[in-house]
Design a protein around this motif. Structure first.
Motif, mmCIF file in Angstrom:
data_model
loop_
_atom_site.group_PDB
_atom_site.id
_atom_site.type_symbol
_atom_site.label_atom_id
_atom_site.label_comp_id
_atom_site.label_asym_id
_atom_site.label_seq_id
_atom_site.Cartn_x
_atom_site.Cartn_y
_atom_site.Cartn_z
ATOM 1 N N GLU A 27 -0.895 -7.920 2.231
ATOM 2 C CA GLU A 27 -0.521 -6.936 1.563
ATOM 3 C C GLU A 27 0.488 -7.382 0.233
ATOM 4 O O GLU A 27 0.469 -6.906 -0.930
ATOM 5 C CB GLU A 27 0.835 -6.135 2.217
ATOM 6 C CG GLU A 27 1.305 -4.818 1.543
ATOM 7 C CD GLU A 27 2.399 -4.058 2.181
ATOM 8 O OE1 GLU A 27 3.046 -3.463 1.779
ATOM 9 O OE2 GLU A 27 2.295 -4.161 3.616
ATOM 10 N N LEU A 28 1.027 -8.538 0.489
ATOM 11 C CA LEU A 28 1.942 -9.136 -0.458
ATOM 12 C C LEU A 28 0.910 -9.835 -1.561
ATOM 13 O O LEU A 28 1.155 -9.848 -2.775
ATOM 14 C CB LEU A 28 2.859 -10.340 0.065
ATOM 15 C CG LEU A 28 4.250 -10.015 0.510
ATOM 16 C CD1 LEU A 28 5.133 -11.053 1.404
ATOM 17 C CD2 LEU A 28 5.147 -9.598 -0.657
ATOM 18 N N GLY A 76 0.956 -8.608 -5.355
ATOM 19 C CA GLY A 76 1.040 -9.935 -6.273
ATOM 20 C C GLY A 76 0.121 -9.841 -7.473
ATOM 21 O O GLY A 76 0.206 -9.858 -8.782
ATOM 22 N N PHE A 106 8.637 -3.405 -4.482
ATOM 23 C CA PHE A 106 7.785 -4.083 -3.373
ATOM 24 C C PHE A 106 8.391 -3.094 -2.367
ATOM 25 O O PHE A 106 7.563 -2.646 -1.385
ATOM 26 C CB PHE A 106 7.765 -5.418 -3.093
ATOM 27 C CG PHE A 106 6.810 -5.664 -1.849
ATOM 28 C CD1 PHE A 106 5.623 -5.546 -2.026
ATOM 29 C CD2 PHE A 106 7.350 -6.137 -0.677
ATOM 30 C CE1 PHE A 106 4.915 -5.932 -0.684
ATOM 31 C CE2 PHE A 106 6.727 -6.467 0.441
ATOM 32 C CZ PHE A 106 5.515 -6.401 0.513
ATOM 33 N N TRP A 107 9.774 -3.599 -1.846
ATOM 34 C CA TRP A 107 10.277 -2.685 -0.765
ATOM 35 C C TRP A 107 10.077 -1.184 -0.875
ATOM 36 O O TRP A 107 9.624 -0.692 0.272
ATOM 37 C CB TRP A 107 11.728 -3.084 -0.697
ATOM 38 C CG TRP A 107 12.469 -2.373 0.250
ATOM 39 C CD1 TRP A 107 12.689 -2.484 1.722
ATOM 40 C CD2 TRP A 107 13.336 -1.161 -0.072
ATOM 41 N NE1 TRP A 107 13.153 -1.502 2.411
ATOM 42 C CE2 TRP A 107 13.941 -0.719 1.173
ATOM 43 C CE3 TRP A 107 13.579 -0.445 -1.191
ATOM 44 C CZ2 TRP A 107 14.626 0.401 1.258
ATOM 45 C CZ3 TRP A 107 14.281 0.740 -0.883
ATOM 46 C CH2 TRP A 107 15.034 1.311 0.127
ATOM 47 N N ARG A 136 6.392 0.199 -0.469
ATOM 48 C CA ARG A 136 5.776 0.157 0.963
ATOM 49 C C ARG A 136 6.514 0.943 1.924
ATOM 50 O O ARG A 136 6.071 1.183 2.902
ATOM 51 C CB ARG A 136 5.578 -1.368 1.236
ATOM 52 C CG ARG A 136 6.860 -2.005 1.855
ATOM 53 C CD ARG A 136 6.881 -3.504 2.088
ATOM 54 N NE ARG A 136 5.753 -3.686 3.052
ATOM 55 C CZ ARG A 136 5.463 -3.773 4.274
ATOM 56 N NH1 ARG A 136 6.989 -3.462 5.005
ATOM 57 N NH2 ARG A 136 4.657 -3.938 5.046
#
Length: 162
Positions: free
Chosen positions: A23-24, A28, A136-137, A140
């Protein structure tokens, strides 16, 4: 009558860490595309707008580009039944990220007195780095919620007749 049982072992679900790394990585890649869009438009915006407004405009264009990547690639398995909620939350959290990012440009240009294109672009990069952690935090956690995985025992059952 002999019944044949499928003896293939069920595929083990990927570990949480492995899914997070994937996912990261996708997040990215979409972010890099957004970065290219933003740094492609920011110098043009700086020709006609002050630094903070130019940052906001170029970030807005990148946010729109990134939504497409997040929705249709990174988080394609997210619950699609709540699309209007998703878009509203995406815009809310993107807006907060925009404030973080633009705030860094405003603060750093004000503290250093440097407001040339190169300086603004460097300060913008600092803002992007900080805002990316938040985005991101929040994306998600709140925006692209995944549909819960089906119970493997239920998946093994035959489809009901229609």
């Amino acid at each position: 009558m002999t019944t044949t049982i499928n003896a293939e072992p069920a595929a083990a679900p990927p570990s949480v860490m492995r899914r997070l790394v994937g996912e990261l990585a996708k997040f990215g890649i979409v972010g890099i595309v957004g970065l290219v869009v933003q740094f492609g438009t920011l110098p043009l915006m700086l020709d006609v707008l002050p630094a903070t407004r130019a940052t906001m405009a170029s970030t807005g264009i990148a946010i729109a580009t990134n939504y497409i990547g997040y929705r249709y690639w990174v988080y394609r398995d997210a619950d699609k039944k709540t699309r209007s909620r998703e878009i509203a939350l995406f815009l809310l959290f993107s807006g907060i990220g925009l404030v973080i990012q633009t705030g860094m440009v405003y603060a750093l240009t004000g503290m250093t007195g440097m407001n040339g294109k190169t300086a603004v672009m460097a300060f913008n990069l600092v803002g992007i780095a900080i805002a990316t952690l938040f985005r991101f935090w929040s994306y998600r956690t709140w925006v692209f919620r995944a549909v819960p995985a089906a119970d493997p025992a239920l998946a093994a059952l035959p489809e009901p007749p229609r």
